[in-house]
Design a protein around this motif. Sequence first.
Motif, PDB file in Angstrom:
ATOM      1  N   ILE A  12       0.844  -1.208   0.000  1.00  0.00           N
ATOM      2  CA  ILE A  12       0.000   0.000   0.000  1.00  0.00           C
ATOM      3  C   ILE A  12       0.872   1.247   0.000  1.00  0.00           C
ATOM      4  CG2 ILE A  12      -1.644   1.340   1.384  1.00  0.00           C
ATOM      5  CD1 ILE A  12      -2.886  -1.389   2.207  1.00  0.00           C
ATOM      6  N   GLY A  13       1.922   1.225   0.814  1.00  0.00           N
ATOM      7  CA  GLY A  13       2.843   2.365   0.849  1.00  0.00           C
ATOM      8  C   GLY A  13       3.471   2.634  -0.503  1.00  0.00           C
ATOM      9  N   MET A  14       3.861   1.570  -1.203  1.00  0.00           N
ATOM     10  CA  MET A  14       4.468   1.742  -2.532  1.00  0.00           C
ATOM     11  C   MET A  14       3.459   2.334  -3.509  1.00  0.00           C
ATOM     12  SD  MET A  14       6.811  -1.694  -2.750  1.00  0.00           S
ATOM     13  CE  MET A  14       7.330  -1.380  -4.421  1.00  0.00           C
ATOM     14  N   LEU A  15       2.226   1.866  -3.444  1.00  0.00           N
ATOM     15  CA  LEU A  15       1.191   2.396  -4.332  1.00  0.00           C
ATOM     16  C   LEU A  15       0.926   3.868  -4.045  1.00  0.00           C
ATOM     17  CD1 LEU A  15      -1.360  -0.558  -4.406  1.00  0.00           C
ATOM     18  CD2 LEU A  15       0.071   0.251  -6.303  1.00  0.00           C
ATOM     19  N   VAL A  16       0.857   4.225  -2.785  1.00  0.00           N
ATOM     20  CA  VAL A  16       0.618   5.617  -2.407  1.00  0.00           C
ATOM     21  C   VAL A  16       1.779   6.476  -2.870  1.00  0.00           C
ATOM     22  CG1 VAL A  16       0.418   7.201  -0.450  1.00  0.00           C
ATOM     23  CG2 VAL A  16      -0.919   5.099  -0.496  1.00  0.00           C
ATOM     24  N   PHE A  17       3.013   6.031  -2.637  1.00  0.00           N
ATOM     25  CA  PHE A  17       4.190   6.791  -3.043  1.00  0.00           C
ATOM     26  C   PHE A  17       4.210   6.977  -4.555  1.00  0.00           C
ATOM     27  CE2 PHE A  17       8.240   8.657  -2.716  1.00  0.00           C
ATOM     28  CZ  PHE A  17       9.027   8.143  -3.745  1.00  0.00           C
ATOM     29  N   THR A  18       3.937   5.907  -5.300  1.00  0.00           N
ATOM     30  CA  THR A  18       3.899   5.992  -6.761  1.00  0.00           C
ATOM     31  C   THR A  18       2.803   6.950  -7.204  1.00  0.00           C
ATOM     32  OG1 THR A  18       4.687   3.717  -6.903  1.00  0.00           O
ATOM     33  CG2 THR A  18       3.685   4.634  -8.880  1.00  0.00           C
ATOM     34  N   GLY A  19       1.665   6.912  -6.523  1.00  0.00           N
ATOM     35  CA  GLY A  19       0.569   7.818  -6.857  1.00  0.00           C
ATOM     36  C   GLY A  19       0.942   9.264  -6.657  1.00  0.00           C
ATOM     37  N   PHE A  20       1.678   9.558  -5.598  1.00  0.00           N
ATOM     38  CA  PHE A  20       2.104  10.930  -5.361  1.00  0.00           C
ATOM     39  C   PHE A  20       3.097  11.382  -6.420  1.00  0.00           C
ATOM     40  CE2 PHE A  20       0.797  10.369  -0.806  1.00  0.00           C
ATOM     41  CZ  PHE A  20      -0.191  11.320  -0.857  1.00  0.00           C
ATOM     42  N   GLN A  21       3.972  10.504  -6.859  1.00  0.00           N
ATOM     43  CA  GLN A  21       4.915  10.877  -7.915  1.00  0.00           C
ATOM     44  C   GLN A  21       4.163  11.151  -9.214  1.00  0.00           C
ATOM     45  OE1 GLN A  21       7.783   7.670  -8.034  1.00  0.00           O
ATOM     46  NE2 GLN A  21       9.298   9.050  -7.179  1.00  0.00           N
ATOM     47  N   ALA A  22       3.206  10.304  -9.554  1.00  0.00           N
ATOM     48  CA  ALA A  22       2.474  10.473 -10.802  1.00  0.00           C
ATOM     49  C   ALA A  22       1.557  11.686 -10.736  1.00  0.00           C
ATOM     50  CB  ALA A  22       1.658   9.216 -11.102  1.00  0.00           C
ATOM     51  N   ALA A  23       1.166  12.103  -9.528  1.00  0.00           N
ATOM     52  CA  ALA A  23       0.248  13.216  -9.388  1.00  0.00           C
ATOM     53  C   ALA A  23       0.941  14.562  -9.558  1.00  0.00           C
ATOM     54  CB  ALA A  23      -0.421  13.161  -8.019  1.00  0.00           C
ATOM     55  N   SER A  24       2.230  14.564  -9.817  1.00  0.00           N
ATOM     56  CA  SER A  24       2.973  15.803  -9.988  1.00  0.00           C
ATOM     57  C   SER A  24       2.932  16.218 -11.464  1.00  0.00           C
ATOM     58  CB  SER A  24       4.421  15.581  -9.535  1.00  0.00           C
ATOM     59  OG  SER A  24       5.221  16.642  -9.957  1.00  0.00           O
ATOM     60  N   PRO A  25       1.880  16.943 -11.862  1.00  0.00           N
ATOM     61  CA  PRO A  25       1.730  17.270 -13.274  1.00  0.00           C
ATOM     62  C   PRO A  25       2.763  18.301 -13.741  1.00  0.00           C
ATOM     63  CG  PRO A  25       0.049  18.394 -12.021  1.00  0.00           C
ATOM     64  CD  PRO A  25       0.817  17.533 -11.060  1.00  0.00           C
ATOM     65  N   LYS A  27       3.919  21.539 -15.410  1.00  0.00           N
ATOM     66  CA  LYS A  27       3.240  22.833 -15.471  1.00  0.00           C
ATOM     67  C   LYS A  27       3.967  23.773 -16.416  1.00  0.00           C
ATOM     68  CE  LYS A  27       1.364  22.320 -10.923  1.00  0.00           C
ATOM     69  NZ  LYS A  27       1.281  22.740  -9.570  1.00  0.00           N
ATOM     70  N   MET A  28       3.183  24.564 -17.116  1.00  0.00           N
ATOM     71  CA  MET A  28       3.737  25.546 -18.037  1.00  0.00           C
ATOM     72  C   MET A  28       3.046  26.876 -17.775  1.00  0.00           C
ATOM     73  SD  MET A  28       3.825  25.486 -22.209  1.00  0.00           S
ATOM     74  CE  MET A  28       4.605  23.909 -22.239  1.00  0.00           C
ATOM     75  N   SER A  29       3.837  27.938 -17.754  1.00  0.00           N
ATOM     76  CA  SER A  29       3.243  29.258 -17.560  1.00  0.00           C
ATOM     77  C   SER A  29       2.357  29.600 -18.752  1.00  0.00           C
ATOM     78  CB  SER A  29       4.343  30.307 -17.399  1.00  0.00           C
ATOM     79  OG  SER A  29       4.993  30.543 -18.636  1.00  0.00           O
ATOM     80  N   LYS A  30       1.406  30.488 -18.534  1.00  0.00           N
ATOM     81  CA  LYS A  30       0.511  30.897 -19.624  1.00  0.00           C
ATOM     82  C   LYS A  30       1.293  31.537 -20.766  1.00  0.00           C
ATOM     83  CE  LYS A  30      -3.649  31.491 -16.887  1.00  0.00           C
ATOM     84  NZ  LYS A  30      -4.709  32.399 -16.463  1.00  0.00           N
ATOM     85  N   LYS A  31       2.283  32.353 -20.418  1.00  0.00           N
ATOM     86  CA  LYS A  31       3.084  33.011 -21.456  1.00  0.00           C
ATOM     87  C   LYS A  31       3.870  31.990 -22.268  1.00  0.00           C
ATOM     88  CE  LYS A  31       3.713  37.473 -19.175  1.00  0.00           C
ATOM     89  NZ  LYS A  31       4.699  38.419 -18.631  1.00  0.00           N
ATOM     90  N   ASP A  61       2.921  14.876 -24.595  1.00  0.00           N
ATOM     91  CA  ASP A  61       3.373  13.725 -23.818  1.00  0.00           C
ATOM     92  C   ASP A  61       4.215  14.114 -22.608  1.00  0.00           C
ATOM     93  OD1 ASP A  61       2.115  12.232 -25.746  1.00  0.00           O
ATOM     94  OD2 ASP A  61       3.956  11.623 -26.761  1.00  0.00           O
ATOM     95  N   LEU A  62       4.646  15.346 -22.547  1.00  0.00           N
ATOM     96  CA  LEU A  62       5.581  15.784 -21.516  1.00  0.00           C
ATOM     97  C   LEU A  62       5.047  15.561 -20.099  1.00  0.00           C
ATOM     98  CD1 LEU A  62       8.407  16.920 -21.613  1.00  0.00           C
ATOM     99  CD2 LEU A  62       7.459  19.191 -21.693  1.00  0.00           C
ATOM    100  N   SER A  63       3.779  15.861 -19.875  1.00  0.00           N
ATOM    101  CA  SER A  63       3.228  15.733 -18.519  1.00  0.00           C
ATOM    102  C   SER A  63       3.111  14.280 -18.076  1.00  0.00           C
ATOM    103  CB  SER A  63       1.871  16.425 -18.418  1.00  0.00           C
ATOM    104  OG  SER A  63       0.948  15.801 -19.276  1.00  0.00           O
ATOM    105  N   GLY A  64       3.074  13.350 -19.015  1.00  0.00           N
ATOM    106  CA  GLY A  64       2.942  11.938 -18.676  1.00  0.00           C
ATOM    107  C   GLY A  64       4.263  11.229 -18.427  1.00  0.00           C
ATOM    108  N   LEU A  65       5.368  11.910 -18.645  1.00  0.00           N
ATOM    109  CA  LEU A  65       6.675  11.303 -18.430  1.00  0.00           C
ATOM    110  C   LEU A  65       7.018  11.259 -16.949  1.00  0.00           C
ATOM    111  CD1 LEU A  65       8.712  13.129 -21.236  1.00  0.00           C
ATOM    112  CD2 LEU A  65       7.714  10.838 -21.331  1.00  0.00           C
ATOM    113  N   GLN A  70      11.043  14.088 -17.510  1.00  0.00           N
ATOM    114  CA  GLN A  70      10.639  15.486 -17.666  1.00  0.00           C
ATOM    115  C   GLN A  70      11.830  16.406 -17.463  1.00  0.00           C
ATOM    116  OE1 GLN A  70       7.422  16.486 -15.039  1.00  0.00           O
ATOM    117  NE2 GLN A  70       5.964  15.175 -16.102  1.00  0.00           N
ATOM    118  N   LEU A  71      12.615  16.122 -16.437  1.00  0.00           N
ATOM    119  CA  LEU A  71      13.788  16.953 -16.160  1.00  0.00           C
ATOM    120  C   LEU A  71      14.770  16.910 -17.326  1.00  0.00           C
ATOM    121  CD1 LEU A  71      15.407  18.787 -14.303  1.00  0.00           C
ATOM    122  CD2 LEU A  71      16.292  16.743 -13.157  1.00  0.00           C
TER     123      LEU A  71
END
Length: 121
Positions: A12-25, A27-31, A61-65, A70-71
Motif C-alpha cells: 500500500i505504501g508503494m502504491l501511495v508513493f507511486t501515486g504521489f509521484q504520478a500526481a505531480s503534473p 506545469k507551463m506558464s501561460k506566457k 506527452d511531456l506531462s505523462g513522463l 521530464q527533467l
Amino acid sequence: MKKVLFLSFVAIGMLVFTGFQAASPFKMSKKANTVVQAKCYGCHSAEGKSDKAKQKLMWDDLSGLSAEAQLEKMKNIQKVLQEGTMPPKGFVERMPDKNLTDAERAVMQKWADKTVAKMSK
C-alpha cells in the motif's frame, strides 16, 4: 499473520508513493504556453509532419513522463533555447513567422530555467 500484514502495508505504501509521484503534473506558464502553441506545437505534436521533431519532443506527452524524463526534456529545452537552435534555420527560412522573437525566447528561457531549478530540488 504479522508477515502478511507487514507486506500489505509495504504494498500500500508503494502504491501511495507511486501515486504521489504520478500526481505531480508538468506545469507551463501561460506566457510559455502561448509561445509553444504559436511557434512550437505545429512540429512537436501528433499533428506535426516531422518524425524527427516528434522523436525529440512531444509537448502533449511531456506531462505523462516520469519526473526524471521530464527533467531531461526540460534541460534539453533549456539548452536549445540558450544555443538558439530552435526552430531550425531551414525551417525559419521557409516559415519566417515561426522564428522566436527576442521577447518570446526570453519568456521560454525564463520558464525553462525556473522549471529546471524547481525540478532539480
